[in-house]
Design a protein around this motif. Structure first.
Motif, PDB file in Angstrom:
ATOM      1  N   LEU A  14       0.835  -1.205   0.000  1.00  0.00           N
ATOM      2  CA  LEU A  14       0.000   0.000   0.000  1.00  0.00           C
ATOM      3  C   LEU A  14       0.870   1.256   0.000  1.00  0.00           C
ATOM      4  O   LEU A  14       0.585   2.215  -0.716  1.00  0.00           O
ATOM      5  N   LEU A  17       2.281   1.931  -3.369  1.00  0.00           N
ATOM      6  CA  LEU A  17       1.294   2.451  -4.319  1.00  0.00           C
ATOM      7  C   LEU A  17       0.819   3.858  -3.960  1.00  0.00           C
ATOM      8  O   LEU A  17       0.275   4.574  -4.807  1.00  0.00           O
ATOM      9  N   ALA A  18       1.039   4.249  -2.711  1.00  0.00           N
ATOM     10  CA  ALA A  18       0.516   5.527  -2.220  1.00  0.00           C
ATOM     11  C   ALA A  18       1.436   6.698  -2.534  1.00  0.00           C
ATOM     12  O   ALA A  18       1.610   7.593  -1.718  1.00  0.00           O
ATOM     13  N   LEU A  23       2.738   5.254  -8.485  1.00  0.00           N
ATOM     14  CA  LEU A  23       1.445   4.789  -9.010  1.00  0.00           C
ATOM     15  C   LEU A  23       1.391   4.974 -10.522  1.00  0.00           C
ATOM     16  O   LEU A  23       0.872   4.119 -11.245  1.00  0.00           O
ATOM     17  N   GLY A  87      -7.606  -8.867  -6.001  1.00  0.00           N
ATOM     18  CA  GLY A  87      -8.447  -7.703  -6.296  1.00  0.00           C
ATOM     19  C   GLY A  87      -7.821  -6.362  -5.975  1.00  0.00           C
ATOM     20  O   GLY A  87      -8.336  -5.322  -6.406  1.00  0.00           O
ATOM     21  N   LEU A  88      -6.728  -6.364  -5.229  1.00  0.00           N
ATOM     22  CA  LEU A  88      -6.155  -5.083  -4.788  1.00  0.00           C
ATOM     23  C   LEU A  88      -5.626  -4.248  -5.961  1.00  0.00           C
ATOM     24  O   LEU A  88      -6.017  -3.085  -6.134  1.00  0.00           O
ATOM     25  N   SER A  91      -8.277  -2.910  -8.421  1.00  0.00           N
ATOM     26  CA  SER A  91      -9.096  -1.814  -7.889  1.00  0.00           C
ATOM     27  C   SER A  91      -8.280  -0.519  -7.813  1.00  0.00           C
ATOM     28  O   SER A  91      -8.804   0.567  -8.095  1.00  0.00           O
ATOM     29  N   VAL A  92      -7.004  -0.632  -7.480  1.00  0.00           N
ATOM     30  CA  VAL A  92      -6.148   0.562  -7.436  1.00  0.00           C
ATOM     31  C   VAL A  92      -5.951   1.103  -8.859  1.00  0.00           C
ATOM     32  O   VAL A  92      -6.029   2.322  -9.090  1.00  0.00           O
ATOM     33  N   ALA A  95      -8.993   2.872 -10.174  1.00  0.00           N
ATOM     34  CA  ALA A  95      -9.092   4.205  -9.573  1.00  0.00           C
ATOM     35  C   ALA A  95      -8.067   5.152 -10.203  1.00  0.00           C
ATOM     36  O   ALA A  95      -8.360   6.313 -10.474  1.00  0.00           O
ATOM     37  N   ALA A  96      -6.868   4.648 -10.449  1.00  0.00           N
ATOM     38  CA  ALA A  96      -5.805   5.485 -11.029  1.00  0.00           C
ATOM     39  C   ALA A  96      -6.109   5.866 -12.469  1.00  0.00           C
ATOM     40  O   ALA A  96      -5.671   6.908 -12.948  1.00  0.00           O
ATOM     41  N   LYS A  98      -9.072   6.486 -13.676  1.00  0.00           N
ATOM     42  CA  LYS A  98     -10.304   7.279 -13.790  1.00  0.00           C
ATOM     43  C   LYS A  98     -10.037   8.659 -14.358  1.00  0.00           C
ATOM     44  O   LYS A  98      -9.042   9.285 -14.017  1.00  0.00           O
TER      45      LYS A  98
ATOM     46  N   LEU B  10      -6.935   9.147  -4.201  1.00  0.00           N
ATOM     47  CA  LEU B  10      -6.469   7.770  -4.029  1.00  0.00           C
ATOM     48  C   LEU B  10      -5.204   7.682  -3.178  1.00  0.00           C
ATOM     49  O   LEU B  10      -5.082   6.805  -2.315  1.00  0.00           O
ATOM     50  N   GLN B  11      -4.270   8.589  -3.396  1.00  0.00           N
ATOM     51  CA  GLN B  11      -3.021   8.565  -2.618  1.00  0.00           C
ATOM     52  C   GLN B  11      -3.293   8.708  -1.123  1.00  0.00           C
ATOM     53  O   GLN B  11      -2.709   8.002  -0.312  1.00  0.00           O
ATOM     54  N   LEU B  14      -4.831   5.431   0.162  1.00  0.00           N
ATOM     55  CA  LEU B  14      -3.830   4.360   0.278  1.00  0.00           C
ATOM     56  C   LEU B  14      -2.867   4.640   1.430  1.00  0.00           C
ATOM     57  O   LEU B  14      -2.521   3.740   2.194  1.00  0.00           O
ATOM     58  N   SER B  15      -2.443   5.903   1.568  1.00  0.00           N
ATOM     59  CA  SER B  15      -1.545   6.266   2.673  1.00  0.00           C
ATOM     60  C   SER B  15      -2.216   6.021   4.017  1.00  0.00           C
ATOM     61  O   SER B  15      -1.585   5.550   4.967  1.00  0.00           O
ATOM     62  N   ALA B  18      -2.105   2.431   4.727  1.00  0.00           N
ATOM     63  CA  ALA B  18      -0.768   1.827   4.754  1.00  0.00           C
ATOM     64  C   ALA B  18      -0.065   2.012   6.094  1.00  0.00           C
ATOM     65  O   ALA B  18       1.137   2.270   6.141  1.00  0.00           O
ATOM     66  N   TYR B  85     -13.925   4.198  -4.961  1.00  0.00           N
ATOM     67  CA  TYR B  85     -12.881   3.265  -5.403  1.00  0.00           C
ATOM     68  C   TYR B  85     -13.401   1.831  -5.303  1.00  0.00           C
ATOM     69  O   TYR B  85     -13.085   1.116  -4.340  1.00  0.00           O
ATOM     70  N   PRO B  86     -14.187   1.426  -6.298  1.00  0.00           N
ATOM     71  CA  PRO B  86     -14.832   0.120  -6.208  1.00  0.00           C
ATOM     72  C   PRO B  86     -13.846  -1.026  -5.971  1.00  0.00           C
ATOM     73  O   PRO B  86     -12.842  -1.145  -6.672  1.00  0.00           O
ATOM     74  N   GLY B  87     -14.151  -1.822  -4.986  1.00  0.00           N
ATOM     75  CA  GLY B  87     -13.363  -3.019  -4.724  1.00  0.00           C
ATOM     76  C   GLY B  87     -12.122  -2.801  -3.875  1.00  0.00           C
ATOM     77  O   GLY B  87     -11.528  -3.763  -3.393  1.00  0.00           O
ATOM     78  N   LEU B  88     -11.732  -1.552  -3.694  1.00  0.00           N
ATOM     79  CA  LEU B  88     -10.471  -1.293  -2.978  1.00  0.00           C
ATOM     80  C   LEU B  88     -10.530  -1.732  -1.514  1.00  0.00           C
ATOM     81  O   LEU B  88      -9.695  -2.515  -1.047  1.00  0.00           O
ATOM     82  N   SER B  91     -10.812  -5.530  -0.893  1.00  0.00           N
ATOM     83  CA  SER B  91      -9.570  -6.278  -1.154  1.00  0.00           C
ATOM     84  C   SER B  91      -8.535  -6.019  -0.062  1.00  0.00           C
ATOM     85  O   SER B  91      -7.815  -6.926   0.347  1.00  0.00           O
TER      86      SER B  91
END
Lengths: 98, 98
Positions: A14, A17-18, A23, A87-88, A91-92, A95-96, A98, B10-11, B14-15, B18, B85-88, B91
């Protein structure tokens, strides 16, 4: 050793990716059909900064480095990451993108 | 304003996830059928540190704070986060519950 052994703990993944630069690297790799040259993965940072980001992505197990002269190529480890954290990554990436 | 307006970028999300303390807070909230008292959400950190983590979770739009005397209750904003963020979150929670 199975593939998933080399994917890091959830926090590391995470954290990796954050970050907007990392990303974007992952997003570009996910959109490619083959490994991409390192120079195709960043624009807004210096080579040294990019190397730092590549290292974090590698250590998280998100990317594989394919040594190739001055500029390595990178491949996204989609299957290994999805085995470890189902699924992680999709889904990320959704979102990225979009 | 729709629910998703208040979920951060999103960042930030995720942060926020994390971090082991915050991820555990989110994991406990996800397992609850109603908002949980703040004191039910952490053990290993001080109250001040917990407040810092709650603030980050709130700012990311992951949790809602329900003021209630000395100790607020918190609710996970599962629907809003899943809209954004569907599914995030599922997961991440599946990985955290492994």
């Amino acid at each position: 050793m199975t593939q998933t052994d080399t994917v890091a703990d959830l926090q590391s993944v995470l954290s990796a990716l954050a970050d907007p630069v990392r990303l974007e690297m992952v997003r570009r790799l996910a959109g490619a059909t083959e490994p991409l040259a390192c120079t195709a993965l960043y624009e807004t940072v210096t080579k040294a900064t990019a190397s730092h980001h590549f290292k974090i992505l590698r250590e998280a197990g998100l990317v594989e480095r394919i040594a190739e002269g001055q500029c390595a190529r990178y491949d996204l480890r989609s299957d290994a990451v999805d085995d470890a954290y189902p699924g992680l990554l999709p889904s990320v990436l959704a979102a990225a993108n979009k």
